[in-house]
Design a protein around this motif. Structure first.
Motif, short mmCIF file in Angstrom:
data_model
loop_
_atom_site.label_atom_id
_atom_site.label_comp_id
_atom_site.label_asym_id
_atom_site.label_seq_id
_atom_site.Cartn_x
_atom_site.Cartn_y
_atom_site.Cartn_z
N PRO A 1 39.94 23.38 43.16
CA PRO A 1 41.32 22.96 42.89
C PRO A 1 41.38 21.56 42.28
CG PRO A 1 41.16 23.98 45.05
CD PRO A 1 39.76 23.79 44.58
N GLY A 2 42.16 21.40 41.24
CA GLY A 2 42.39 20.10 40.62
C GLY A 2 41.25 19.57 39.77
N TRP A 3 40.13 20.27 39.73
CA TRP A 3 38.95 19.75 39.00
C TRP A 3 39.26 19.57 37.52
CZ3 TRP A 3 35.85 20.84 34.92
CH2 TRP A 3 34.62 20.19 34.85
N ALA A 4 39.95 20.54 36.90
CA ALA A 4 40.22 20.46 35.47
C ALA A 4 41.12 19.28 35.15
CB ALA A 4 40.85 21.76 34.98
N ASP A 5 42.13 19.03 36.02
CA ASP A 5 43.02 17.89 35.77
C ASP A 5 42.24 16.58 35.81
OD1 ASP A 5 45.24 19.48 35.44
OD2 ASP A 5 45.90 19.31 37.53
N ARG A 6 41.38 16.42 36.83
CA ARG A 6 40.59 15.20 36.93
C ARG A 6 39.65 15.03 35.74
NH1 ARG A 6 40.50 17.14 42.24
NH2 ARG A 6 38.35 17.91 42.03
N PHE A 7 39.06 16.15 35.29
CA PHE A 7 38.17 16.11 34.12
C PHE A 7 38.91 15.62 32.88
CE2 PHE A 7 36.68 18.35 30.30
CZ PHE A 7 35.39 17.86 30.21
N HIS A 8 40.10 16.19 32.63
CA HIS A 8 40.87 15.79 31.45
C HIS A 8 41.26 14.32 31.51
CE1 HIS A 8 40.92 19.79 29.91
NE2 HIS A 8 41.71 20.29 30.87
N ASP A 9 41.67 13.85 32.69
CA ASP A 9 42.05 12.44 32.83
C ASP A 9 40.87 11.53 32.52
OD1 ASP A 9 44.61 13.12 33.50
OD2 ASP A 9 44.33 12.92 35.67
N THR A 10 39.73 11.85 33.06
CA THR A 10 38.52 11.03 32.85
C THR A 10 38.16 10.98 31.37
OG1 THR A 10 37.68 11.58 35.05
CG2 THR A 10 36.08 10.78 33.42
N MET A 11 38.17 12.14 30.70
CA MET A 11 37.76 12.19 29.30
C MET A 11 38.76 11.47 28.39
SD MET A 11 34.91 13.52 29.68
CE MET A 11 34.41 13.67 27.98
N LYS A 12 40.06 11.56 28.71
CA LYS A 12 41.07 10.86 27.90
C LYS A 12 40.89 9.35 28.01
CE LYS A 12 44.58 14.49 28.17
NZ LYS A 12 45.83 14.93 28.83
N LYS A 13 40.58 8.85 29.24
CA LYS A 13 40.36 7.41 29.42
C LYS A 13 39.11 6.95 28.67
CE LYS A 13 42.60 7.22 33.94
NZ LYS A 13 42.41 7.11 35.41
N LYS A 14 38.07 7.76 28.69
CA LYS A 14 36.83 7.42 28.00
C LYS A 14 37.06 7.38 26.49
CE LYS A 14 32.95 9.04 29.53
NZ LYS A 14 31.79 9.91 29.84
N LYS A 15 37.83 8.32 25.99
CA LYS A 15 38.11 8.35 24.55
C LYS A 15 38.94 7.16 24.13
CE LYS A 15 39.59 11.50 20.90
NZ LYS A 15 40.05 12.86 20.58
N ALA A 16 39.93 6.79 24.98
CA ALA A 16 40.76 5.63 24.65
C ALA A 16 39.94 4.35 24.65
CB ALA A 16 41.91 5.52 25.68
N ALA A 17 38.99 4.25 25.59
CA ALA A 17 38.14 3.05 25.63
C ALA A 17 37.26 2.94 24.39
CB ALA A 17 37.29 3.09 26.90
N GLU A 18 36.74 4.08 23.95
CA GLU A 18 35.89 4.09 22.74
C GLU A 18 36.71 3.67 21.53
OE1 GLU A 18 32.67 4.59 22.26
OE2 GLU A 18 32.32 4.82 24.42
N LYS A 19 37.96 4.10 21.48
CA LYS A 19 38.84 3.79 20.36
C LYS A 19 39.18 2.31 20.33
CE LYS A 19 43.03 5.44 18.09
NZ LYS A 19 44.19 6.36 18.16
N ALA A 20 39.39 1.72 21.52
CA ALA A 20 39.71 0.30 21.62
C ALA A 20 38.55 -0.58 21.14
CB ALA A 20 40.08 -0.06 23.06
N LYS A 21 37.33 -0.13 21.40
CA LYS A 21 36.14 -0.88 20.95
C LYS A 21 36.04 -0.89 19.42
CE LYS A 21 33.10 0.04 24.87
NZ LYS A 21 31.85 0.74 25.28
N GLY A 22 36.38 0.26 18.83
CA GLY A 22 36.20 0.40 17.39
C GLY A 22 37.25 -0.25 16.56
#
Length: 453
Positions: A432-453
């Motif tokens: 339960p809830g695993w997919a939601d947590r996965f999506h949140d984690t990946m969105k934050k990681k992608k935003a951080a990569e974008k901020a660096k670039g």
């Protein structure tokens, strides 16, 4: 009937084909040119067949096997010289000789017989020539003959007068003569011409000069004697053959929804009330029984389709596929060396290889028989009325019993008994809830990569 031998000339290099395959081995409707011709010859039961070979002789000898003797023309000094090469193979034979060309594949047995028959009429011609009357006589050699077909003169176009060029009867090159007359006349052919070659038609003029009668037999169908020397002419021959086969199929009781899009093989057999939809291709070895329905974009080869069976659309039946009465395969189903029993069906997205499927069985979408282990083929046996659920893999060798059920998504590697249910699936796990947590984690990681670039 006097015994006869056939001499088939096939020594030409076929340079216009631009091919490593011998010209007369190029297929029309899945059958080589020379095999089309030999089938017509064989219908008259010749006592001997001799094929004159030259370039590519190994290919021809391999293809012919023991069906005909071969003799080599080397060097190639013209058509009369080519026929002479067969004399040794026919030593002691005193019957009639029919001279054909390997790249003129559509001569009918009836036409050949008419040439042989003409040899034995009361005027006893020394040679019989097959003539034809094309729509455009072009630069064909002319046969100058009277109304009874007795030849006065054979003349090449370049040597003909304006009056002779007005004659519409042209020389096909095909001839018949008794062995005794043929060999004697060939010995007298010279090569005093622009090419320095020995031409077969010269035997006619020599015999006429001796006071002998020579005769012409005329075919009513000029396409019967069309030679094939290029890829374009090969395509035209295929088109001609297919058009005739389509008309024959419809005349015999088949429905072709779009005839020009259906392609048959030389040995396709259709029953009555067969329906064939557009864009269907038949390879060699297909038999279709009465009432069967072949739907659009299907390809069949080496297959048997039973009475009232349905194929396709977009189905493929490979060699050894057998569909019994009322069986059905739908879109994107492939069968190879498999039997689909009476009333059985595989509606879509299925591969049946090295298998037998019992009467009334149902094969679900995405089912495959895993028949090959990398070294050997193995068999799958499915009993009558069995139900194979969608996306199942049947790992051969395996037997599924009568009335058995294989649950969807199963990979079956052991036999299933009559009436049994077999379900082979991994345990379903829910977090339960695993997919939601996965999506949140990946969105934050992608935003951080974008901020660096």
């Amino acid at each position: 009937m006097t015994e006869f031998a056939a001499v088939i000339l096939a020594a030409g290099k076929g340079t216009r084909m631009k091919s490593d395959l011998h010209k007369v081995l190029h297929p029309i409707a899945g059958r080589s040119m020379i095999d089309h011709l030999m089938a017509s010859v064989d219908a008259l039961s010749p006592v001997r067949k001799v094929v004159v070979v030259g370039a590519g002789r190994e290919q021809l000898e391999s293809a012919l096997g023991a069906r005909a003797a071969t003799c080599l023309q080397e060097p190639q000094l013209g058509t009369a010289h080519a026929v002479q090469q067969a004399q040794q193979e026919l030593a002691g034979f005193d019957g009639d000789i029919l001279i054909m060309y390997g790249d003129v594949p559509f001569v009918r047995a009836e036409t050949m017989q008419s040439m042989l028959d003409r040899l034995h009429m009361d005027d006893a011609p020394a040679a019989v020539v097959l003539g034809f009357e094309p729509e455009d006589a072009l630069q064909y050699g002319r046969v100058i003959a009277d109304d009874a077909g007795r030849i006065r003169k054979m003349v090449e176009f370049k040597d003909a007068s304006e009056e002779e060029r007005g004659c519409r009867l042209c020389n096909s090159g095909l001839m018949a003569a008794s062995a005794k007359d043929l060999w004697a006349l060939l010995d007298r052919v010279g090569n005093d011409n622009a090419q320095g070659e020995y031409y077969l038609p010269d035997i006619v003029n020599i015999a006429i000069g001796d006071g002998r009668v020579c005769a012409a037999v005329t075919t009513n169908d000029a396409s019967e004697v069309a030679g094939i020397n290029s890829r374009s002419e090969l395509a035209a021959a295929e088109r001609q053959w297919q058009e005739l086969k389509r008309e024959e199929a419809m005349a015999e009781g088949a429905t072709l929804r779009a005839p020009e899009t259906v392609f048959f093989s030389w040995d396709t057999e259709l029953g009555r009330d067969v329906t064939i939809e557009p864009n269907v291709v038949f390879g060699p070895g297909v038999k279709v029984a009465d009432g069967a329905h072949i739907k659009a974009f299907s390809h069949l080869e080496g297959a048997v389709v039973g009475k009232d069976a349905q194929v396709g659309p977009y189905a493929r039946l490979r060699p050894g596929a057998v569909m019994e009465e009322g069986a059905f395969v739908g879109n994107f189903v492939e069968m190879k060396k498999a039997v689909l029993g009476k009333g059985a069906k595989a509606s879509h997205l299925t591969y049946l290889g090295d298998a037998t499927v019992g009467e009334g069985a149902n094969i679900g979408a995405g089912t495959i028989t895993c028949n090959y282990d990398g070294y050997f083929k193995h068999k799958t046996e499915i009993g009558p009325r069995a139900f194979i659920g969608s996306n199942s893999s049947l790992i051969a060798p395996v037997k599924i019993g009568a009335d058995a059920i294989v649950a969807a998504g199963s990979a079956v590697s052991r036999d299933v008994g009559d009436g049994d249910l077999r379900m082979v699936r991994g345990e379903q796990i829910v977090k339960p809830g695993w997919a939601d947590r996965f999506h949140d984690t990946m969105k934050k990681k992608k935003a951080a990569e974008k901020a660096k670039g």
